[in-house]
Enzyme design. Structure first.
Site, PDB file in Angstrom:
ATOM      1  N   SER A  44      93.214 100.080  52.571  1.00  0.00           N
ATOM      2  CA  SER A  44      93.182 100.117  51.099  1.00  0.00           C
ATOM      3  C   SER A  44      92.005  99.388  50.461  1.00  0.00           C
ATOM      4  O   SER A  44      91.746  99.584  49.270  1.00  0.00           O
ATOM      5  CB  SER A  44      94.487  99.541  50.554  1.00  0.00           C
ATOM      6  OG  SER A  44      94.634  98.188  50.953  1.00  0.00           O
ATOM      7  N   THR A  45      91.338  98.529  51.198  1.00  0.00           N
ATOM      8  CA  THR A  45      90.202  97.780  50.626  1.00  0.00           C
ATOM      9  C   THR A  45      89.148  97.580  51.728  1.00  0.00           C
ATOM     10  O   THR A  45      89.404  97.856  52.900  1.00  0.00           O
ATOM     11  CB  THR A  45      90.640  96.382  50.107  1.00  0.00           C
ATOM     12  OG1 THR A  45      91.268  95.670  51.177  1.00  0.00           O
ATOM     13  CG2 THR A  45      91.608  96.459  48.943  1.00  0.00           C
ATOM     14  N   TYR A  92      83.354  79.667  62.051  1.00  0.00           N
ATOM     15  CA  TYR A  92      83.772  81.061  62.222  1.00  0.00           C
ATOM     16  C   TYR A  92      83.800  81.474  63.691  1.00  0.00           C
ATOM     17  O   TYR A  92      84.839  81.478  64.326  1.00  0.00           O
ATOM     18  CB  TYR A  92      82.891  82.026  61.372  1.00  0.00           C
ATOM     19  CG  TYR A  92      83.512  83.399  61.330  1.00  0.00           C
ATOM     20  CD1 TYR A  92      84.359  83.775  60.290  1.00  0.00           C
ATOM     21  CD2 TYR A  92      83.316  84.309  62.373  1.00  0.00           C
ATOM     22  CE1 TYR A  92      84.987  85.009  60.291  1.00  0.00           C
ATOM     23  CE2 TYR A  92      83.937  85.540  62.380  1.00  0.00           C
ATOM     24  CZ  TYR A  92      84.767  85.888  61.339  1.00  0.00           C
ATOM     25  OH  TYR A  92      85.391  87.111  61.350  1.00  0.00           O
TER      26      TYR A  92
END
Ligand code: NAD
Length: 396
Positions: A49-50, A234
Site C-alpha cells: 500500500s505504500t 543500521y
C-alpha cells in the site's frame, strides 16, 4: 471534512484521499511513459500500500500489464478519523487498474497471520490460478508469530556499543546529536523475528504447498545497506541482523524454487523517504544530504523509478539478473557510487542547524514526507471539503 496534516514526530495521523490519489497517478503516469516490460502476469505484493511495495504493484500492473493482489495493513476512515494513506493509495490504484482492464484485488489484514495467508491463497485459486511473482515488502514494528502466539517488537539499535551521530528534526530543521544505547540479546532476537525472513519463507511454503505458485515463479524481498555513517545503527545493528536473516532466506528459497526454474532474490534499494525510513534516527538527515547530491547530478530516483529499473533491467531484463558477490541485486548502485558517497560525507561533516537547508535537501525531505500522506501535492485544494470515506472496490 477539511483534512489537514496532524503530526506526532515522524507519524502523520491524517491522510488526504485526493492527494494520495494524485501521488499514485503520478507514479502510474511515470511507468506508463516507459517501455513496457515482458514479465510476470499474476503478481502478489505483500506490503503493497505504500513505499516500495506500492511502486512494485504499479510497475507490475502498468508496465508489465499484470493482474495483482495487494496484501496490506491499513485502516478505513471511521468517524472523525481519516483512512490511512495506504488505504487511499490502494483505492486509487484499484480504480486505475480496473480502468486499464487489469484484475486487481486487495486483502487488508495482518500478513503475518495464518488467516490472511489462507485467505490470499483462496483468492489466488478462484481468481488467478497461480502467481508468478511474489514481492515481499512488509515493514512493520511488530509481529505476532502465527504458531506460538508470541508478539515481537523490532528496535533500531546498534549492537555491542553506544552509537552517537547527527540527526535532524525534519519539521523544525534542528540538527542535534542522537545517542542510541545498544540492543539487548532479546531485542535483537525480536527484531530478527519481525524483519527477518521467517514470514517470507512461510508465505512461499504455504503458496507452494497449495499449488498457488507457478513452478518457475520469482520472489523478491527488499533490503538496505547504506553508508558508513549509518552502519553502526543500521547495517551492523539490529535491523542489519534482520536483513542478514532475510538475505539468508533468499538463498534458501532460491535453492528451494530453483529445481523447477524458480528464483528468489533480495534487492538492495536506495534510501528513500517512506513511513518506515522516517522512523530511523540519523537516516532522514542522511537522505536529505543524499537527495541534494543526487538531484544536483541528475540521478535522483524515487520508489517508482527504482522499482521500474529493478523490474525492467534486473528481474525481467534481456540478460540474466545481475547480482553482486553476495548474490544481491543492487539498485542502490547509484546511491553507493564512490563519488556520490564522498560528496555526501563532505556535506555530512559540515551539517548544522544553521546550514541544513542550504547544504542538504531537508526541504525536499519534509515535502516528500507530507506527500506520503497526500499533503503538499500540487493541484489539490486543501481548504475544500472532501469525503474521507473511500471504498476499495475489490476488497476481499
Ligand atoms: P512502507 O512503510 O512504506 O511500507 C510497508 C508496507 O507494509 C505497507 O504497505 C504496510 O501496509 C505493510 N505492512 C506493515 N505491517 C503489515 C502487516 N502486519 N501485514 C500486512 N502488511 C503490513 O515501507 P518501505 O520503506 O517501502 O519498506 C519496504 C521494504 O523496503 C522493507 O523491507 C524496507 O526495509 C525496504 N527498504 C526500504 C528503504 C527505504 O529507504 N525506505 C530502502 C531500502 C529497502
Amino acid at each position: 471534512m477539511i483534512i489537514q496534516p496532524k503530526t506526532r514526530g515522524f507519524i502523520c495521523t491524517t491522510a488526504h484521499p485526493e492527494g494520495c490519489a494524485q501521488q499514485v497517478q503520478r507514479q502510474i503516469d511515470y511507468v506508463s511513459a516507459q517501455p513496457a516490460i515482458t514479465g510476470p502476469k499474476n503478481v502478489l505484493v505483500i506490503g503493497a500500500s505504500t513505499g516500495y511495495g506500492l511502486a512494485s504493484r504499479i510497475v507490475s500492473s502498468f508496465a508489465a500489464g499484470a493482474n495483482t493482489i495487494g496484501v496490506y495493513f491499513d485502516k478505513a476512515a471511521e468517524g472523525a478519523r481519516t483512512a490511512s494513506a495506504g488505504w487511499y493509495n490502494s483505492a486509487a490504484f484499484e480504480d486505475a487498474a480496473a480502468a486499464a482492464g487489469r484484475k486487481s484485488y486487495s486483502i487488508v489484514g495482518d500478513a503475518f497471520s495464518d488467516e490472511i495467508k489462507a485467505k490470499t491463497i483462496d483468492l489466488i485459486r478462484t481468481e488467478l490460478g497461480q502467481i508468478d511473482l511474489v514481492v515481499y515488502s512488509v515493514a512493520s514494528p511488530r509481529r505476532t508469530h502465527p504458531k506460538t502466539g508470541e508478539t515481537f517488537s523490532s528496535v533500531i539499535k546498534p549492537l555491542g556499543g553506544t552509537y552517537t551521530n547527527k540527526t535532524v528534526n525534519f519539521h523544525s530543521g534542528e540538527v542535534s546529536q542522537a545517542t542510541i544505547e545498544p540492543a539487548t540479546e532479546d531485542e535483537l532476537r525480536q527484531t530478527i523475528a519481525v524483519m527477518g525472513g521467517e514470514d517470507w519463507q512461510m508465505w512461499i511454503d504455504e503458496l507452494s504447498a497449495a499449488g498457488a505458485l507457478a513452478e518457475d515463479a520469482t520472489t523478491v524481498a527488499y533490503s538496505y545497506i547504506g553508508p558508513e555513517i549509518t552502519h553502526a545503527v543500521y547495517r551492523e545493528g539490529t535491523i542489519g541482523a534482520a536483513k542478514n536473516d532475510l538475505e539468508a532466506t533468499a538463498k534458501r528459497l532460491n535453492e528451494q524454487l530453483g529445481a523447477a526454474g524458480g528464483r528468489a532474490f533480495v534487492s538492495v534499494n536506495k534510501a528513500l523517504v517512506t513511513q518506515s525510513s522516517s522512523a530511523i534516527p540519523v537516516v532522514p538527515l542522511y537522505i536529505s544530504a543524499l537527495y541534494k547530491v543526487m538531484k544536483e547530478k541528475g540521478i535522483h530516483e524515487g520508489c517508482i523509478e527504482q522499482m521500474y529499473r529493478l523490474f525492467s533491467e534486473r528481474l525481467y531484463g534481456s540478460s540474466e539478473t545481475a547480482v553482486d558477490e553476495k548474490g544481491l541485486i543492487r539498485v542502490d548502485d547509484w546511491e553507493m557510487r564512490p563519488e556520490i558517497q564522498a560528496e555526501v560525507a563532505d556535506v555530512w561533516a559540515k551539517l548544522s542547524t544553521e546550514n541544513v537547508y542550504e547544504l542538504s535537501d531537508l526541504e525536499g525531505y519534509r515535502r516528500e514526507f507530507f506527500q506520503l500522506f497526500g499533503f503538499e501535492t500540487d493541484g489539490i485544494d486543501y481548504e475544500a471539503d472532501v469525503n474521507p470515506e473511500i471504498n476499495i472496490h475489490n476488497l476481499r
